[in-house]
Write an enzyme that holds these catalytic residues in place. Structure first.
Site, PDB file in Angstrom:
ATOM      1  N   PHE A   1       0.840  -1.201   0.000  1.00 21.88           N
ATOM      2  CA  PHE A   1       0.000   0.000   0.000  1.00 21.88           C
ATOM      3  C   PHE A   1       0.873   1.249   0.000  1.00 21.88           C
ATOM      4  CE2 PHE A   1      -2.989   2.944   2.293  1.00 21.88           C
ATOM      5  CZ  PHE A   1      -4.005   2.917   1.357  1.00 21.88           C
TER       6      PHE A   1
ATOM      7  N   SER B   1       3.206  -6.562   2.195  1.00 21.23           N
ATOM      8  CA  SER B   1       2.034  -5.928   2.804  1.00 21.23           C
ATOM      9  C   SER B   1       0.767  -6.258   2.013  1.00 21.23           C
ATOM     10  CB  SER B   1       2.277  -4.427   2.930  1.00 21.23           C
ATOM     11  OG  SER B   1       1.298  -3.803   3.715  1.00 21.23           O
ATOM     12  N   MET B   2       0.092  -5.260   1.451  1.00 20.06           N
ATOM     13  CA  MET B   2      -1.083  -5.565   0.625  1.00 20.06           C
ATOM     14  C   MET B   2      -0.693  -6.361  -0.612  1.00 20.06           C
ATOM     15  SD  MET B   2      -3.776  -2.448   0.723  1.00 20.06           S
ATOM     16  CE  MET B   2      -4.608  -1.952   2.233  1.00 20.06           C
TER      17      MET B   2
ATOM     18  N   TRP C   1      -0.748  -8.370   4.391  1.00 23.24           N
ATOM     19  CA  TRP C   1      -1.938  -7.742   4.978  1.00 23.24           C
ATOM     20  C   TRP C   1      -3.132  -8.106   4.115  1.00 23.24           C
ATOM     21  CZ3 TRP C   1      -6.098  -4.784   3.919  1.00 23.24           C
ATOM     22  CH2 TRP C   1      -6.718  -4.059   4.956  1.00 23.24           C
TER      23      TRP C   1
ATOM     24  N   ASP D   1       5.868  -6.006  13.924  1.00 24.11           N
ATOM     25  CA  ASP D   1       4.971  -5.419  12.926  1.00 24.11           C
ATOM     26  C   ASP D   1       3.717  -4.876  13.606  1.00 24.11           C
ATOM     27  OD1 ASP D   1       3.348  -4.792  10.745  1.00 24.11           O
ATOM     28  OD2 ASP D   1       3.928  -6.572   9.620  1.00 24.11           O
TER      29      ASP D   1
ATOM     30  N   HIS E   1       7.247  -4.028   9.981  1.00 24.72           N
ATOM     31  CA  HIS E   1       6.459  -4.194   8.764  1.00 24.72           C
ATOM     32  C   HIS E   1       7.260  -3.893   7.501  1.00 24.72           C
ATOM     33  CE1 HIS E   1       2.750  -4.525   6.480  1.00 24.72           C
ATOM     34  NE2 HIS E   1       2.998  -3.361   5.905  1.00 24.72           N
TER      35      HIS E   1
END
Length: 288
Positions: free
Chosen positions: A89, A157-158, A182, A203, A235
């Site tokens: 993201f 992440s995303m 995520w 994270d 993260h």
């Protein structure tokens, strides 16, 4: 003279019996690439292959935002497996750029991509990873270097959540590696792709207790799967060059994209906690 001839024949037969298993083993795995691995070789910043790269403009593709392809320069070894990698993201391909040359130098074609927008959600990033693989194998200038049946996805992440989405949508993928992934979807029982989840103990954006750990636990018990929790990490640790991430990502991709059992030694027995590893869970031995 006859004794010497007989001895020579017996010696030749013994050599033949000695060499046959090795020849058979090589024939059993036509996807194996590169020399026998060592801890030093998989922890090295560069592997045995010289690497080049080519830029793909967003204007020349559909379904994702372009990116950079890193690939071994040699064609002597035949085709290679390929991996598409998505940023997270608000991120761009610069945040995952280090994976390109590092993984390619171990014998993969690697596509670090930009997404359509930096705000795209995991389901969109999953579709974009698949679009990138389709471009890579069907239209790219390096398509002749790729074995289109040996593909994998990674993402931060995303983008990590997107790699799970991609694996669910395309079960033929050989490997998936979400990096501090995520996703609002916590359960992935449909996934059939060998999956290594990498989380970080510090994270606070995608805490392992609500992301990587439930992702791992929801994967089928019979699946080749592993969960690596980095020690002293956060993260954004996957956004910069990291030996532990590289070591186990290379081993996972080699083991499942290349079917290279020489890399099993780095995954099984399960790695123990260390200064770099908070925890490692997984299934051993691997069956794929």
């Amino acid at each position: 003279m006859q004794r010497h001839t007989l001895a020579a024949l017996l010696a030749a037969a013994c050599i033949g019996m000695t060499m046959t298993p090795n020849a058979a083993q090589a024939a059993d795995n036509p996807y194996e690439r590169g020399p026998a691995p060592t801890t030093a070789s998989i922890e090295a910043v560069r592997g045995p292959y010289a690497v080049s790269q080519t830029t793909v403009s967003s204007l020349s593709v559909t379904g994702f935002g372009g990116g950079t392809i890193h690939y071994p320069t040699t064609t002597a070894d035949g085709t290679f497996g390929a991996v598409a990698i998505s940023p997270g993201f608000t991120g761009t391909q610069s945040s995952i750029a280090w994976y390109g040359p590092r993984l390619a130098s171990q014998g993969f074609v690697v596509f670090t991509i930009d997404t359509n927008t930096t705000l795209d959600q995991p389901d969109s990033r999953g579709r974009q990873l698949l679009a990138a693989l389709d471009y890579l194998t069907q239209r790219s200038s390096v398509r002749s270097r790729i074995d289109s049946t040996r593909l994998g996805v990674m993402g931060h992440s995303m983008g990590g959540g997107g790699s799970l989405e991609a694996a669910r949508s395309r079960p033929s993928l050989q490997a998936a590696i979400p990096l501090t992934g995520w996703n609002t979807d916590k359960t992935w029982p449909e996934i059939k792709t060998p999956t290594l989840l990498i989380g970080a103990d510090g994270d606070s954006i995608a805490p392992v207790a609500t992301h990587s750990e439930p992702f791992y636990q929801s994967l089928p018990a019979t699946l080749d799967k592993a969960y690596l929790e980095l020690n002293g990490a956060d993260h954004f640790t996957p956004n910069t060059s990291d030996t532990t991430i590289a070591k186990y990502s290379i081993s996972w991709l080699k083991r499942f994209i290349d079917n290279d059992a020489r890399y099993e030694q780095f995954l099984c027995p399960l790695p123990r906690p260390s200064l770099a590893i908070e925890e490692y869970r997984g299934n051993c031995p691997h069956t794929s």
